[in-house]
Design an enzyme around this catalytic site. Structure first.
Site, PDB file in Angstrom:
ATOM      1  N   HIS A  79      40.556  43.109  38.179  1.00  0.00           N
ATOM      2  CA  HIS A  79      40.249  42.637  37.146  1.00  0.00           C
ATOM      3  C   HIS A  79      41.297  43.507  35.880  1.00  0.00           C
ATOM      4  CE1 HIS A  79      37.193  44.331  37.261  1.00  0.00           C
ATOM      5  NE2 HIS A  79      36.567  44.208  35.119  1.00  0.00           N
ATOM      6  N   GLU A  83      45.523  45.671  32.612  1.00  0.00           N
ATOM      7  CA  GLU A  83      45.360  46.370  31.454  1.00  0.00           C
ATOM      8  C   GLU A  83      45.369  47.668  32.262  1.00  0.00           C
ATOM      9  OE1 GLU A  83      41.464  45.255  29.771  1.00  0.00           O
ATOM     10  OE2 GLU A  83      42.084  46.337  27.789  1.00  0.00           O
ATOM     11  N   ASP A  84      44.698  48.356  32.871  1.00  0.00           N
ATOM     12  CA  ASP A  84      44.913  50.720  32.649  1.00  0.00           C
ATOM     13  C   ASP A  84      45.775  50.583  33.546  1.00  0.00           C
ATOM     14  OD1 ASP A  84      42.604  49.207  31.206  1.00  0.00           O
ATOM     15  OD2 ASP A  84      40.891  49.136  32.229  1.00  0.00           O
ATOM     16  N   ASP A 146      31.653  41.897  35.170  1.00  0.00           N
ATOM     17  CA  ASP A 146      32.164  42.800  34.140  1.00  0.00           C
ATOM     18  C   ASP A 146      31.164  43.960  33.398  1.00  0.00           C
ATOM     19  OD1 ASP A 146      33.994  45.010  33.801  1.00  0.00           O
ATOM     20  OD2 ASP A 146      34.792  43.732  31.936  1.00  0.00           O
TER      21      ASP A 146
HETATM   22 MN    MN Z   1      35.804  45.573  33.495  1.00  0.00          MN
END
Ligand code: MN
Length: 717
Positions: A79, A83-84, A146
Site C-alpha cells: 500500500h 507513494e514512497d 493502515d
Molecule cells: Mn501506510
C-alpha cells in the site's frame, strides 16, 4: 487485538492467512507481494526506528484478522510502495495485476490528503473516501488497517501531530469502521485515540477498571458457570465468553451522565449458540432463573442494526447482586458483529466464488450508511454543506428509529418525523400530514429519540409546506423539499390559474370551451402579451393578472374600460391573504397553528421563502426572530382552510362514526381522523376544512354538546 508485534515476520502473516485461505497460489501471491514491498522499501525506516517493512507487515496482519481475501492482503503489503518508493503503477500491474494495483492506487489517493480541520481538506478527504468506497470498499478497509497500525505506533510521532492524527481517527475513521460493522478495528481506534486526546481520562478509567478487575473477574467466572450449567441442562450447545470493556465506550457513557459505578458494576457475558432458535430458547431459560431488568431487552435478531449487527441483549440480576448484560447470538452473527462487512469474505456459501463482488454488493445493498453517503454526493450542495452533512448525518452518532413494522431507519440526531418520512420514501415525505410516535400524536417539528416507533400519517393529496425547510434536520431532506417546490411551483400556479379562470367563467355562466376559442385566445395573447394558454393560467395563478380582468376584456361587459394588465394589488389577487405594501409575494399558511379565515393573524418573513402566516398567538412565533409584518384576510376569497382539532371523549367506547357525522352535518369536510387512547378514554385528532373562524367556533361548541365528548379544541403545534 494485540499491539504492534515487534519482530513480526512474513511467516506469521502467512500462518494466519492459512487458517482460512486454502489455495497455495493465493498464499504464494501474498508472499510475492511481501518480497516486492520489502525490496522497494529497503533502506527506509519508520519513525519508531524500525525497518519500514514492519509497517506493511502489520497492516497485512491486521487484514488477516478480519479474513481479508488474498488480493487485499497483497495490497496491504504494497500500500505504500507507489507513494514512497521508486515504483510505477505499470510495474505493479505487470507483477500483481490490475485489481491489486487499483486497490493500492485507491489507498495512495487517500493518503495524499492530509487531514486538517479546514473544510477544504475535509471535502477532498470525504469525496475520495466516497469514491474509493463506491469503487471498491476494500480500499477503505486497507486504509483502516493502515491507520490502526499508525495509531498503535503513534508514540513515535511528535506530540503536536499525535493529537491531529488521533482526532482524525476518532472523528472520521472510527465512525467509518463502525458503519462498516468492523467492531474490532473501531474499538481499538477509539481507545488509542482517547489515549492521545485525553490521556488523563484514559488512564483514570483504565486504572479504575484495573482496581476492581479481580473481584469482577471472579464474579464473571462464577456466573458463567451457572449459566453454562443451566444451558447444558436444557441440552443447548453453547460457548460463553466474558467481554472486554472498551475504555472509550465507558468514557462515552460517563459523558452522557452515567455514574462510573453503574457502568463498571455492569458485568458482561456473551453466549454463542448454533441456531437462531437456540438464541431465543437460551434467553427464555436464562430469564426463568435470573430476573431480567425491565425494558432492557433488545431483539436485534428480528431487527438488525443498520450495520447488520444481530444479537439478543438482556440485562439480568445475576449472582452476588451484580447486574449482568448478556448478549446471545449465533456464531455467524458473532462473526458479523466483530467483522461487519468484512465477514462477507468469510461466508461459507461463497467460498471460492466471487467474494469480492459479494462484498461490494453487500455494502451497497445492506448498509444504509453507504446509501446515505452516495445520496449526499448526488445532491447539489456547496462543499461546506456537503462536509457538514457527511459529518452530522452519516458519521456522527445517529439515532435509530423504527417503522411500525420494525424496519430500522437511521437518522441524524435532532431529526424530525418529516426527515423520517422522507427517508422511507420521497413520496411518503411529500404527502406527510402528521406523525404518531410511540402511540402519541406529535407535531411535525418533534425531535425524534433513539428507538422511537414512528408512524407517518399521509394523505395522497397533501403536499409539503415551505416551512418544513426550517424544521427538518437532514440536508438531504431539506434538498428534497426544495426540489419539490422548484419543480412544483410552476405547476401549482398553472393549476391554480386554470381553476380560478374556470370558476369565474362558471360564476358568470359562460362556456369554458367557447371562451377559450382560438379567436379569443389570440386577442388575449395580444392584449396581455402572452403566447400560450399555459401562460394565461400561469399569470392568473401567480397573481399577475386576475381571471376577472381577462374575462372582462373578452366580454367587454362593462362600459368603463377595465385596466387590462393590472398591477398586482391585493384586491384582485386571487390570494387569501393581503400583505400590506407588497405586491408579489409567496404566502403560506403556517401548519403549526393552521390559521383559518377570521383568525387574528400575523405574517412572518421567512428566509427566501415568502411569508408564512401564523395566528397572532402561535407559540412558534416566540422562537422566530422578530421578522413579522401585518397581514389581513382577503374578504373576496371563498376558500376552505385546513385546521386540526383535538376532541377529548369521556369514554373508552369508539365514537369515531358519531364524530364524523357531527362534523359533516355541519358541512365541514374531514381530511382525516385519528384515535389515540388515553388512560381510560379516547382522544381523537381530526383535520378538517372550514370556511372560517365562525364555522370553526360553531363546530367546536357543537362537538362539546355531544354526550360522549368532553372538550374540543384547536390543536397547536
Ligand atoms: Mn501506510
Amino acid at each position: 487485538m494485540s499491539h504492534t508485534k515487534e519482530g513480526l515476520v512474513v511467516q506469521d502473516v502467512l500462518e494466519h492467512a492459512k487458517t482460512y485461505i486454502k489455495n497455495d497460489d493465493e498464499l504464494q501471491f501474498i508472499e510475492q507481494a511481501y518480497l516486492f514491498a520489502k525490496e522497494k522499501h529497503a533502506g527506509q525506516y519508520r519513525k519508531t526506528g524500525e525497518d519500514y517493512i514492519i509497517h506493511p507487515l502489520n497492516v497485512a496482519m491486521i487484514l488477516t484478522t478480519i479474513y481479508a481475501d488474498y488480493q487485499t492482503i497483497a495490497a496491504g503489503f504494497l500500500h505504500d510502495v507507489l507513494e514512497d518508493c521508486d515504483c510505477t503503477s505499470e510495474e505493479m500491474q505487470e507483477k500483481f495485476g490490475p485489481e491489486v494495483t487499483k486497490l493500492v492506487q485507491g489507498v495512495t489517493k487517500l493518503s495524499k490528503i492530509h487531514f486538517s480541520t479546514e473544510n477544504e481538506y475535509l471535502i477532498d478527504y470525504y469525496k475520495k473516501i466516497i469514491v474509493g468506497m463506491s469503487e471498491d470498499v476494500r480500499v477503505i478497509i486497507i486504509k483502516l488497517a493502515d491507520r490502526l497500525h499508525n495509531m498503535r505506533t503513534l508514540w513515535a510521532t511528535p506530540p503536536d501531530r499525535q493529537k491531529v492524527k488521533a482526532k482524525e481517527a476518532l472523528e472520521i475513521l472510527a465512525p467509518i469502521a463502525h458503519h462498516l460493522g468492523i467492531h474490532k478495528i473501531k474499538s481499538e481506534l477509539e481507545d488509542l485515540a482517547l489515549r492521545y486526546l485525553k490521556p488523563d481520562v484514559f488512564y483514570d478509567i483504565a486504572e479504575k477498571l484495573n482496581k476492581t478487575k479481580l473481584e469482577r473477574d471472579r464474579t464473571v467466572v462464577d456466573m458463567q458457570k451457572e449459566v453454562s450449567d443451566l444451558l447444558t441442562e436444557h441440552h443447548i450447545n453453547h460457548e460463553i465468553k466474558g467481554r472486554a470493556k472498551c475504555i472509550y465506550s465507558i468514557y462515552n457513557k460517563l459523558n452522557k451522565g452515567k455514574k462510573f459505578s453503574d457502568i463498571y458494576d455492569l458485568l458482561a457475558l456473551r453466549i454463542l449458540v448454533h441456531t437462531e432458535q437456540e438464541c431465543y430458547l437460551a434467553l427464555g431459560i436464562i430469564h426463568s432463573k435470573f430476573r431480567p431488568l425491565p425494558k432492557r431487552f433488545k431483539d436485534y435478531i428480528a431487527m438488525p442494526k443498520p450495520n447488520m449487527y444481530q444479537s439478543l441483549h438482556t440485562t439480568v440480576f445475576g449472582i452476588d447482586g451484580y447486574l449482568f448484560e448478556i448478549q446471545i447470538r449465533t456464531y455467524d452473527m458473532d462473526e458479523v458483529a466483530e467483522n461487519g462487512i468484512a465477514s462477507h469474505w468469510a461466508y461459507k456459501e461463497n467460498k471460492g466464488s466471487n467474494k469480492t463482488a459479494n462484498l461490494q454488493s453487500t455494502t451497497e445493498q445492506k448498509l444504509q450508511f453507504f446509501k446515505s453517503i452516495i445520496d449526499l454526493s448526488k445532491d447539489k450542495m456547496s462543499s461546506e454543506e456537503f462536509v457538514n452533512s457527511v459529518k452530522d448525518e452519516v458519521l456522527n452518532n445517529n439515532i435509530y428509529c423504527f417503522t411500525p413494522k420494525g424496519d430500522v431507519i437511521e437518522l441524524p440526531r435532532g431529526a424530525t418525523p418529516i426527515d423520517f418520512a422522507y427517508k422511507i420514501h420521497t413520496k411518503v415525505g411529500e404527502t406527510t400530514t402528521g406523525a404518531i410516535v410511540n402511540n402519541a400524536i406529535v407535531p411535525l417539528n418533534y425531535e425524534l429519540k433513539d428507538n422511537d416507533i414512528v408512524r407517518i400519517i399521509t394523505n395522497k393529496n397533501a403536499t409539503p409546506s415551505m416551512e418544513w425547510i426550517n424544521i427538518v434536520k437532514a440536508t438531504t431532506t431539506r434538498n428534497k423539499i426544495k426540489n419539490f417546490f422548484s419543480k412544483n411551483e410552476k405547476e401549482v400556479y398553472i393549476e391554480r390559474g386554470k381553476y380560478s379562470l374556470e370558476k369565474e367563467l362558471r360564476k358568470k355562466k359562460l362556456s369554458i370551451s367557447e371562451f377559450l376559442s382560438d379567436t379569443n385566445l389570440k386577442e388575449i395573447y395580444e392584449e396581455f402579451k402572452m403566447d400560450s394558454l399555459e401562460d394565461i393560467y400561469l399569470s392568473i395563478g401567480n397573481g399577475k393578472v386576475s381571471a376577472l380582468s381577462i374575462i372582462n376584456f373578452i366580454c367587454k361587459e362593462q362600459d368603463t374600460p377595465q385596466p387590462k394588465v393590472v398591477k398586482v394589488t391585493a384586491k384582485n389577487m386571487d390570494a387569501d391573504i393581503i400583505v400590506s405594501g407588497i405586491d408579489k409575494v409567496k404566502v403560506n399558511l403556517a401548519n403549526c397553528c393552521c390559521p383559518v379565515y377570521g383568525d387574528d393573524i400575523i405574517g412572518y418573513i421567512t428566509k427566501g421563502n415568502g411569508i408564512t402566516v401564523h395566528r397572532t398567538h402561535c407559540h412558534n412565533l416566540d422562537m422566530l426572530e422578530t421578522r413579522t409584518l401585518e397581514v389581513h384576510w382577503n374578504t373576496n376569497v371563498n376558500k376552505r382552510y385546513l385546521t386540526n382539532l383535538l376532541i377529548y371523549s369521556n369514554t373508552h367506547e369508539n365514537h369515531m362514526l358519531e364524530l364524523i357525522q357531527t362534523i359533516s352535518n355541519m358541512n365541514v369536510s374531514v381530511d382525516g381522523i385519528n384515535m389515540m387512547s388515553k388512560v381510560g378514554t379516547i382522544l381523537y385528532s381530526a383535520s378538517v376544512y372550514v370556511t372560517g373562524l365562525d364555522q370553526l367556533t360553531k363546530l367546536l361548541s357543537t362537538l362539546e354538546k355531544q354526550p360522549y365528548f368532553d372538550h374540543a379544541e384547536r390543536m397547536m403545534r
